[in-house]
Enzyme design. Structure first.
Site, short mmCIF file in Angstrom:
data_model
loop_
_atom_site.label_atom_id
_atom_site.label_comp_id
_atom_site.label_asym_id
_atom_site.label_seq_id
_atom_site.Cartn_x
_atom_site.Cartn_y
_atom_site.Cartn_z
CG ASP A 279 -1.80 1.20 1.32
OD1 ASP A 279 -2.74 1.27 0.52
OD2 ASP A 279 -1.55 2.07 2.17
CD GLU B 248 15.24 -15.10 3.11
OE1 GLU B 248 14.54 -15.71 3.96
OE2 GLU B 248 15.95 -14.12 3.39
#
Length: 553
Positions: A210, A252
Site C-alpha cells: 500500500d 527466499e
C-alpha cells in the site's frame, strides 16, 4: 465445479495471472453478524475456483480499529476478530491452494494505527517516538504545525499534523489515526521484513504494498513546494534500498510483490520494477482512462513501453476498493476517474455503462500481462448510493462532506436473490440498495447472458486457449474509434468505441463477444470480440511494441 486445476507457468505465474481482490468485510458473512469474514470466504472458494481466477488478494485483515477500512493496522500478526483467527487464515490459504488459487496479503508500510503498541508507547513518552515523526510546532508557542504538507486524501483540507497535550506534533499523511512511520530507523525496517517472513511462512504467494511510494521522508521535513525535486515524501531515492531488501526476503520464499505506485513520471515508475525490486505495480493510467479509443490506446502503449526496459509485466485493472465501479463510471458523461472530481448525484446511464464494462472486461483480459479483478465486477455491480448518515469512509468526512467517499464500491455482495440481505449473511455493515438481489450470483449463474457468465467464459478461454497473458502484442489496422490488436497464435481482439458498427478483423473462428454481433456480422458500438486469425502464422510473432502513432489505425 470447484475442482483443483493446474496453474499455468508455475515459475512466473504472476506474469499472466488473473488476481481477484477480496475486500473481506464485504465479501461474504459466515457468522451472520453483518460483517464479511474468513469463514464466508472459505465457503465461497468453490465459486472463485469456478470463476477461474489464479490468486486472491486480500485487503488488510489484521487487527484494526477500522478508522480507514483496515488500513490502520494495530498488529500484523493477528487477524481482526471481526474476520476470524490466524488459524482460519492459515486454513483459507491452504484450502485455496488446493484449488489452484494462490493468496496475496496487503502490507501497509507507510503508517500504522494509533492503537499500535509502538504508537501507544510513543504517546507515553517512550523511546518509540523515534519510530515516528514527532516534532515541535512552529510559531511563538509551537501552536503551528511543523510544516504545510497536504493530505494524501484528495479534497481534504485537514492538516497532516496532530498536536499532543505535551505540545509536540506527529505526522500522518492520511488520518490522525494513522501515524506515519520513520523509515530511516532500522527497527522499522527490521520489523517489516519480519512481518513479510511471517506471512510467507504461512503460505502466501505474494504481497501487495500500500502507498508504496510514500515511505521515505526528507529528514528535514521542509515545507511543501510544488515541483520541488526531490519531493519531500513521494518517490524518494531511499525507497529503492528498502525494496531491494524486501526482494531478498521474497526471493527466499519464491514470493512476489505488487506495488501501489501512483507516479506520473514513467521512467521513475519503471525503477520500482527493476529485477531486484518489485515484480509488478498497479497500472493506474489504464484504470483512470476515459472510454475513448485514442486515449485507451495511448495508455496501453505507454504502459507497455514503460515496462519494457525492465522486463516487467504490465498489470490491468478497471476498478478497486477506492475507485468508482466500472459500470457506473462508464455510464457517465465523464468516463475517466479522478478523486478530485467525485461528487454526489452524478447522472449515470447504467445500461450504457454495463455494455461498456463488458467490452472493457474482454479488452483488459486480452492485453499482455496480469489482470486484477475487484470483487463484484464479475457481477456488474454499480456504485451504490450510500445515505449520508451511513457513510463511514474518512475521505468523506475529511473533505467536509463534499466527497461521497469510497463506500459506494464497498457494499456487501449479493449472493442469493431470494435470501435475506441478498445472501450476504446478517444485516450488512453498509446498506445494500433495494435492487441488489437482481445482481445476485445465483441468478446470474443461470443466465448465459449475464456479466458473471461472460467473466466465467472469458477466464476459461484465457486459461485454455493459447496467446493470452504475458507476451508480445501488435496493433492491427482499424477505423477511427476501433481498437484491434494481435497476440501470438493468431489471437486477436477488437473493441468498437465508435458510433457505427465495425467489420471484424480477418478471422477463422469467433471465440467470444461481449454482446451480440449485428445482423450483418459486424461489431456494434461498445462491444468487444476475441477471434482466431484465419492464418495463425501471420500473427504468431507480432512486431515489437512501439510508442503510439498520432492517429489510431
Amino acid at each position: 465445479m470447484g475442482q483443483p486445476r493446474p496453474a499455468r507457468n508455475q515459475s512466473e505465474w504472476w506474469r499472466s495471472a488473473v488476481i481477484y481482490q477480496v475486500y473481506v468485510r464485504s465479501f461474504a458473512d459466515g457468522d451472520g453478524d453483518g460483517t464479511g469474514d474468513l469463514a464466508g470466504v472459505r465457503a465461497r472458494l468453490p465459486y472463485l475456483a469456478e470463476l477461474g481466477v489464479d490468486a486472491l488478494w486480500f485487503n488488510p485483515w489484521y487487527l484494526s480499529p477500522l478508522a480507514d477500512g483496515g488500513y490502520d493496522v494495530a498488529d500484523y500478526r493477528v487477524i481482526d476478530p471481526a474476520f476470524g483467527t490466524l488459524v482460519e487464515a492459515e486454513k483459507l490459504i491452504a484450502e485455496a491452494r488446493e484449488l489452484g488459487i494462490r493468496t496475496l496479503v496487503d502490507i501497509v508500510p507507510n503508517h500504522v494505527s494509533d492503537q499500535h503498541p509502538w504508537f501507544r508507547a510513543a504517546l507515553a513518552g517512550g523511546p518509540e517516538r523515534e519510530l515516528f515523526h514527532f516534532r515541535p510546532g512552529r510559531g511563538e508557542n509551537g501552536e503551528l504545525p511543523p510544516n504545510d504538507w497536504p493530505s494524501q486524501f484528495a479534497g481534504s483540507t485537514e492538516p497532516v499534523w496532530t498536536r499532543l497535550p505535551d505540545g509536540d506534533w506527529y505526522l500522518h499523511l492520511f488520518t490522525p489515526e494513522q501515524p506515519d512511520l520513520n523509515w530511516a530507523h532500522p527497527v522499522v525496517r527490521q520489523e517489516h521484513e519480519d512481518v513479510l517472513r511471517f506471512w510467507f511462512e504461512r503460505g502466501v504467494a505474494g504481497v501487495r504494498i500500500d502507498s508504496a511510494a510514500l515511505l521515505a521522508k526528507d529528514p528535514d521535513l521542509p515545507d511543501f513546494v510544488e515541483g520541488r525535486d526531490p519531493h519531500p515524501y513521494v518517490d524518494r531515492d531511499e525507497l529503492h534500498d528498502i525494496y531491494r531488501s524486501w526482494r531478498t526476503v521474497a526471493d527466499e520464499y519464491d514470493g512476489i510483490f505488487v506495488g501501489e505506485v501512483w507516479l506520473p513520471d514513467t521512467e521513475r515508475f519503471a525503477r520500482y520494477l527493476r529485477p531486484d525490486e518489485l515484480h509488478t505495480a498497479f497500472n493506474f493510467s489504464f484504470l483512470s482512462c476515459p472510454w475513448d479509443a485514442r486515449k485507451l490506446r495511448t495508455s496501453i502503449d505507454e504502459t507497455l513501453a514503460e515496462h519494457a526496459p525492465v522486463g516487467a509485466p504490465a498489470t490491468w485493472v478497471l476498478c478497486n476498493h477506492d475507485v468508482t465501479r466500472t459500470v457506473t463510471r462508464y455510464g457517465r458523461t465523464d468516463t475517466g476517474f479522478d478523486f478530485t472530481t467525485k461528487a454526489f448525484g452524478t447522472p449515470t446511464d447504467l445500461a450504457l455503462g454495463t455494455r461498456r464494462a463488458r467490452a472493457a472486461a474482454l479488452l483488459s483480459l486480452a492485453l499482455p500481462g496480469a489482470v486484477y479483478l475487484y470483487q463484484g465486477e464479475e457481477l456488474g455491480l454499480p456504485e451504490a448510493d450510500i445515505p449520508r448518515d451511513r457513510i463511514q469512509d474518512p475521505m468523506h468526512f475529511r473533505s467536509g462532506g463534499t466527497d461521497p467517499g469510497r463506500d459506494g464500491c464497498r457494499v456487501p455482495l449479493p449472493w442469493a436473490a431470494e435470501a435475506p440481505y441478498a445472501g450476504f449473511g446478517g444485516d450488512p455493515w453498509l446498506p445494500q440498495p433495494a435492487n441488489w438481489p437482481a445482481y445476485a450470483a445465483d441468478q446470474q449463474a443461470e443466465d448465459p447472458g449475464s456479466m458473471l457468465s461472460l467473466y466465467r467464459e472469458a477466464l476459461r478461454i484465457r486459461r485454455t486457449e493459447p496467446g493470452f497473458g504475458d507476451g508480445p502484442v501488435s496493433w492491427l489496422p482499424a477505423p477511427d474509434g476501433v481498437l484491434a490488436f494481435a497476440r501470438t497464435d493468431g489471437l486477436r481482439c477488437a473493441v468498437n468505441l465508435s458510433d457505427t458498427p465495425a467489420e471484424l478483423p480477418e478471422h477463422s473462428r469467433l471465440l467470444l463477444t461481449s454482446g451480440p454481433l449485428d445482423a450483418e456480422g459486424r461489431l456494434p458500438q461498445d462491444t468487444a470480440a476475441w477471434l482466431r486469425a484465419s492464418n495463425p502464422n501471420h500473427a504468431r510473432a507480432p512486431t515489437p511494441h512501439k510508442r503510439p502513432p498520432t492517429t489510431n489505425g
